[in-house]
Design a protein around this motif. Structure first.
Motif, PDB file in Angstrom:
ATOM      1  N   LEU A  99     -42.861 -33.624 -31.439  1.00 23.78           N
ATOM      2  CA  LEU A  99     -41.672 -34.339 -31.911  1.00 23.78           C
ATOM      3  C   LEU A  99     -41.992 -35.448 -32.922  1.00 23.78           C
ATOM      4  CD1 LEU A  99     -39.666 -34.504 -28.564  1.00 23.78           C
ATOM      5  CD2 LEU A  99     -39.390 -32.905 -30.475  1.00 23.78           C
ATOM      6  N   ALA A 100     -43.150 -35.365 -33.565  1.00 24.31           N
ATOM      7  CA  ALA A 100     -43.526 -36.364 -34.575  1.00 24.31           C
ATOM      8  C   ALA A 100     -42.431 -36.476 -35.631  1.00 24.31           C
ATOM      9  CB  ALA A 100     -44.854 -35.990 -35.230  1.00 24.31           C
ATOM     10  N   GLY A 101     -42.022 -37.699 -35.904  1.00 27.69           N
ATOM     11  CA  GLY A 101     -40.968 -37.951 -36.878  1.00 27.69           C
ATOM     12  C   GLY A 101     -39.565 -37.908 -36.291  1.00 27.69           C
ATOM     13  N   LYS A 102     -39.436 -37.346 -35.074  1.00 27.00           N
ATOM     14  CA  LYS A 102     -38.127 -37.238 -34.430  1.00 27.00           C
ATOM     15  C   LYS A 102     -38.011 -38.142 -33.214  1.00 27.00           C
ATOM     16  CE  LYS A 102     -37.809 -32.445 -35.816  1.00 27.00           C
ATOM     17  NZ  LYS A 102     -37.993 -31.072 -35.361  1.00 27.00           N
ATOM     18  N   ALA A 103     -39.158 -38.532 -32.654  1.00 29.21           N
ATOM     19  CA  ALA A 103     -39.197 -39.397 -31.472  1.00 29.21           C
ATOM     20  C   ALA A 103     -40.572 -40.047 -31.415  1.00 29.21           C
ATOM     21  CB  ALA A 103     -38.938 -38.602 -30.202  1.00 29.21           C
ATOM     22  N   LEU A 104     -40.664 -41.146 -30.686  1.00 27.97           N
ATOM     23  CA  LEU A 104     -41.938 -41.828 -30.465  1.00 27.97           C
ATOM     24  C   LEU A 104     -42.218 -41.839 -28.971  1.00 27.97           C
ATOM     25  CD1 LEU A 104     -41.435 -44.857 -32.877  1.00 27.97           C
ATOM     26  CD2 LEU A 104     -42.909 -42.861 -33.251  1.00 27.97           C
ATOM     27  N   MET A 131     -35.306 -44.941 -24.678  1.00 26.23           N
ATOM     28  CA  MET A 131     -34.440 -45.881 -25.394  1.00 26.23           C
ATOM     29  C   MET A 131     -34.051 -45.255 -26.723  1.00 26.23           C
ATOM     30  SD  MET A 131     -36.252 -49.545 -24.829  1.00 26.23           S
ATOM     31  CE  MET A 131     -34.759 -50.398 -25.317  1.00 26.23           C
ATOM     32  N   LYS A 132     -32.881 -45.648 -27.180  1.00 26.79           N
ATOM     33  CA  LYS A 132     -32.453 -45.246 -28.510  1.00 26.79           C
ATOM     34  C   LYS A 132     -31.713 -46.415 -29.130  1.00 26.79           C
ATOM     35  CE  LYS A 132     -30.236 -41.670 -31.183  1.00 26.79           C
ATOM     36  NZ  LYS A 132     -29.438 -40.441 -31.149  1.00 26.79           N
ATOM     37  N   ARG A 133     -32.170 -46.819 -30.300  1.00 29.44           N
ATOM     38  CA  ARG A 133     -31.571 -47.942 -31.036  1.00 29.44           C
ATOM     39  C   ARG A 133     -31.432 -49.195 -30.181  1.00 29.44           C
ATOM     40  NH1 ARG A 133     -27.299 -45.443 -35.311  1.00 29.44           N
ATOM     41  NH2 ARG A 133     -28.665 -43.821 -36.068  1.00 29.44           N
ATOM     42  N   GLY A 134     -32.469 -49.453 -29.385  1.00 26.33           N
ATOM     43  CA  GLY A 134     -32.499 -50.665 -28.580  1.00 26.33           C
ATOM     44  C   GLY A 134     -31.753 -50.582 -27.266  1.00 26.33           C
ATOM     45  N   THR A 135     -31.114 -49.444 -26.991  1.00 27.77           N
ATOM     46  CA  THR A 135     -30.355 -49.275 -25.762  1.00 27.77           C
ATOM     47  C   THR A 135     -31.114 -48.365 -24.806  1.00 27.77           C
ATOM     48  OG1 THR A 135     -28.275 -49.525 -26.952  1.00 27.77           O
ATOM     49  CG2 THR A 135     -28.164 -48.452 -24.803  1.00 27.77           C
ATOM     50  N   LEU A 136     -31.212 -48.783 -23.569  1.00 26.88           N
ATOM     51  CA  LEU A 136     -31.838 -47.961 -22.557  1.00 26.88           C
ATOM     52  C   LEU A 136     -30.904 -46.794 -22.244  1.00 26.88           C
ATOM     53  CD1 LEU A 136     -34.235 -47.637 -20.598  1.00 26.88           C
ATOM     54  CD2 LEU A 136     -32.933 -48.994 -18.950  1.00 26.88           C
ATOM     55  N   VAL A 137     -31.370 -45.576 -22.463  1.00 28.26           N
ATOM     56  CA  VAL A 137     -30.564 -44.382 -22.223  1.00 28.26           C
ATOM     57  C   VAL A 137     -30.699 -43.953 -20.769  1.00 28.26           C
ATOM     58  CG1 VAL A 137     -30.162 -41.981 -22.899  1.00 28.26           C
ATOM     59  CG2 VAL A 137     -30.815 -43.667 -24.631  1.00 28.26           C
ATOM     60  N   PHE A 138     -31.932 -43.937 -20.253  1.00 26.34           N
ATOM     61  CA  PHE A 138     -32.139 -43.636 -18.847  1.00 26.34           C
ATOM     62  C   PHE A 138     -33.558 -43.961 -18.414  1.00 26.34           C
ATOM     63  CE2 PHE A 138     -32.930 -39.597 -21.014  1.00 26.34           C
ATOM     64  CZ  PHE A 138     -34.187 -39.275 -20.549  1.00 26.34           C
ATOM     65  N   GLN A 145     -42.518 -32.012 -15.561  1.00 26.35           N
ATOM     66  CA  GLN A 145     -43.226 -31.058 -16.400  1.00 26.35           C
ATOM     67  C   GLN A 145     -42.927 -31.375 -17.867  1.00 26.35           C
ATOM     68  OE1 GLN A 145     -45.366 -28.818 -15.074  1.00 26.35           O
ATOM     69  NE2 GLN A 145     -44.859 -29.867 -13.172  1.00 26.35           N
ATOM     70  N   GLY A 146     -43.754 -30.842 -18.756  1.00 27.72           N
ATOM     71  CA  GLY A 146     -43.586 -31.083 -20.180  1.00 27.72           C
ATOM     72  C   GLY A 146     -42.219 -30.690 -20.699  1.00 27.72           C
ATOM     73  N   ALA A 147     -41.702 -29.540 -20.236  1.00 24.81           N
ATOM     74  CA  ALA A 147     -40.383 -29.081 -20.690  1.00 24.81           C
ATOM     75  C   ALA A 147     -39.285 -30.043 -20.261  1.00 24.81           C
ATOM     76  CB  ALA A 147     -40.101 -27.679 -20.154  1.00 24.81           C
ATOM     77  N   GLN A 148     -39.426 -30.633 -19.080  1.00 32.16           N
ATOM     78  CA  GLN A 148     -38.431 -31.592 -18.609  1.00 32.16           C
ATOM     79  C   GLN A 148     -38.477 -32.868 -19.448  1.00 32.16           C
ATOM     80  OE1 GLN A 148     -40.061 -31.424 -14.605  1.00 32.16           O
ATOM     81  NE2 GLN A 148     -38.021 -30.919 -13.831  1.00 32.16           N
ATOM     82  N   LEU A 149     -39.672 -33.334 -19.765  1.00 34.09           N
ATOM     83  CA  LEU A 149     -39.810 -34.525 -20.600  1.00 34.09           C
ATOM     84  C   LEU A 149     -39.229 -34.279 -21.986  1.00 34.09           C
ATOM     85  CD1 LEU A 149     -43.449 -35.563 -19.647  1.00 34.09           C
ATOM     86  CD2 LEU A 149     -41.333 -36.692 -18.926  1.00 34.09           C
ATOM     87  N   GLU A 150     -39.500 -33.110 -22.539  1.00 35.60           N
ATOM     88  CA  GLU A 150     -38.958 -32.770 -23.856  1.00 35.60           C
ATOM     89  C   GLU A 150     -37.434 -32.711 -23.818  1.00 35.60           C
ATOM     90  OE1 GLU A 150     -39.254 -29.298 -27.270  1.00 35.60           O
ATOM     91  OE2 GLU A 150     -40.682 -29.281 -25.616  1.00 35.60           O
ATOM     92  N   ALA A 151     -36.882 -32.126 -22.767  1.00 39.71           N
ATOM     93  CA  ALA A 151     -35.423 -32.054 -22.639  1.00 39.71           C
ATOM     94  C   ALA A 151     -34.806 -33.451 -22.575  1.00 39.71           C
ATOM     95  CB  ALA A 151     -35.040 -31.236 -21.401  1.00 39.71           C
ATOM     96  N   MET A 152     -35.474 -34.381 -21.882  1.00 43.93           N
ATOM     97  CA  MET A 152     -34.979 -35.755 -21.802  1.00 43.93           C
ATOM     98  C   MET A 152     -34.908 -36.382 -23.193  1.00 43.93           C
ATOM     99  SD  MET A 152     -37.088 -37.287 -18.586  1.00 43.93           S
ATOM    100  CE  MET A 152     -37.220 -36.396 -17.048  1.00 43.93           C
ATOM    101  N   LEU A 153     -35.963 -36.198 -23.969  1.00 48.84           N
ATOM    102  CA  LEU A 153     -35.975 -36.775 -25.319  1.00 48.84           C
ATOM    103  C   LEU A 153     -34.951 -36.088 -26.214  1.00 48.84           C
ATOM    104  CD1 LEU A 153     -39.622 -37.611 -26.406  1.00 48.84           C
ATOM    105  CD2 LEU A 153     -37.634 -39.092 -26.442  1.00 48.84           C
ATOM    106  N   LYS A 154     -34.879 -34.787 -26.156  1.00 49.12           N
ATOM    107  CA  LYS A 154     -33.930 -34.068 -27.013  1.00 49.12           C
ATOM    108  C   LYS A 154     -32.489 -34.429 -26.668  1.00 49.12           C
ATOM    109  CE  LYS A 154     -36.722 -30.295 -28.654  1.00 49.12           C
ATOM    110  NZ  LYS A 154     -36.912 -28.851 -28.746  1.00 49.12           N
ATOM    111  N   GLN A 155     -32.197 -34.617 -25.387  1.00 46.53           N
ATOM    112  CA  GLN A 155     -30.853 -35.035 -24.981  1.00 46.53           C
ATOM    113  C   GLN A 155     -30.516 -36.403 -25.588  1.00 46.53           C
ATOM    114  OE1 GLN A 155     -28.415 -33.352 -23.504  1.00 46.53           O
ATOM    115  NE2 GLN A 155     -27.083 -35.114 -23.764  1.00 46.53           N
ATOM    116  N   SER A 156     -31.496 -37.290 -25.599  1.00 45.48           N
ATOM    117  CA  SER A 156     -31.254 -38.629 -26.162  1.00 45.48           C
ATOM    118  C   SER A 156     -31.067 -38.565 -27.669  1.00 45.48           C
ATOM    119  CB  SER A 156     -32.384 -39.586 -25.797  1.00 45.48           C
ATOM    120  OG  SER A 156     -33.575 -39.237 -26.458  1.00 45.48           O
ATOM    121  N   MET A 157     -31.608 -37.536 -28.320  1.00 52.37           N
ATOM    122  CA  MET A 157     -31.390 -37.372 -29.758  1.00 52.37           C
ATOM    123  C   MET A 157     -29.928 -37.048 -30.053  1.00 52.37           C
ATOM    124  SD  MET A 157     -34.653 -35.121 -30.923  1.00 52.37           S
ATOM    125  CE  MET A 157     -36.299 -35.612 -30.526  1.00 52.37           C
TER     126      MET A 157
END
Length: 163
Positions: A99-104, A131-138, A145-157
Motif C-alpha cells: 500500500l505504499a503511497g496509499k497508506a502508512l 487514523m485518517k486525517r487526524g481522526t481515529l477511525v478505529f 491475519q494480513g488480509a484482515q489488516l489490509e481490509a481495515m486499511l482499505k475500509q478506512s480509505m
C-alpha cells in the motif's frame, strides 16, 4: 523526533527522518509528504518512491506525520515482552510495501510510550489503530491475519474521516 525501520533492515535504514537513497546511498530528508508521494534525493536528485516500509515512531514524529498526511495511517502498539506482537513484523512489512503511497504503517512501543497508548484506548497488546486525517477511525485488539489488516486499511480509505 525520529523513527527507525521496524525490522532493523540495513538496506534502507531510516533515522532522524532521513532515508538512505537507493541510487547514491546518501541520506535524504524523509518528510510526511515524501512518505506518501515520493520525493527527490537531496544529493543526486533521483526520484524516491513513496515509503513502503514499516517505521517505528515516537509520539512527536507520529503527531507531525498525522497532522500533515491525508492517507490512512495504521499504528501497531506493541511491547518487547509480548509473544503475540511477534506475529506482526512480516505482516506489516508486506502491507506497507503493498500500500505504499496509499497508506502508512507505523509501530509504537506501548511500554515505552504508555501515555500515548492510553490516549488511543489501547487496553491490551498487540493493538492496531487506524487514523485518517487526524481522526481515529478505529482500534482493534489482538492478532490479525494480513488480509484482515489490509481490509481495515482499505475500509478506512473509503471513509471521509476528518473531512
Amino acid at each position: 523526533m525520529g523513527c527507525t525501520v521496524y525490522d532493523g533492515s540495513p538496506s534502507h535504514p531510516v533515522t532522524d527522518m532521513k532515508l538512505r537513497c537507493g541510487t547514491c546511498g546518501s541520506k535524504t530528508e524523509l518528510t510526511p509528504r515524501s512518505m506518501v508521494e515520493g520525493g527527490t534525493c537531496d544529493t543526486c536528485k533521483s526520484p524516491t518512491a513513496p515509503l513502503g516500509e514499516v517505521l517505528e515512531v515516537d509520539p512527536g514524529t507520529l503527531q507531525t506525520i498525522v497532522a500533515e498526511v491525508k492517507v490512512p495511517i495504521m499504528i501497531e502498539f506493541w511491547a518487547p515482552w509480548s509473544e503475540d506482537c511477534k506475529a506482526y513484523p512480516k505482516l506489516l512489512a508486506a502491507l506497507a510495501a503493498k500500500l505504499a503511497g496509499k497508506a502508512l504503517v507505523f509501530t509504537l512501543d506501548a511500554e515505552k510510550y504508555p501515555d500515548l497508548a492510553l490516549r488511543f484506548g489501547v487496553q491490551r497488546l498487540p493493538s492496531v489503530a487506524v487514523m485518517k486525517r487526524g481522526t481515529l477511525v478505529f482500534v482493534q485488539y489482538g492478532v490479525y491475519q494480513g488480509a484482515q489488516l489490509e481490509a481495515m486499511l482499505k475500509q478506512s480509505m473509503l471513509t471521509s474521516a476528518g473531512g
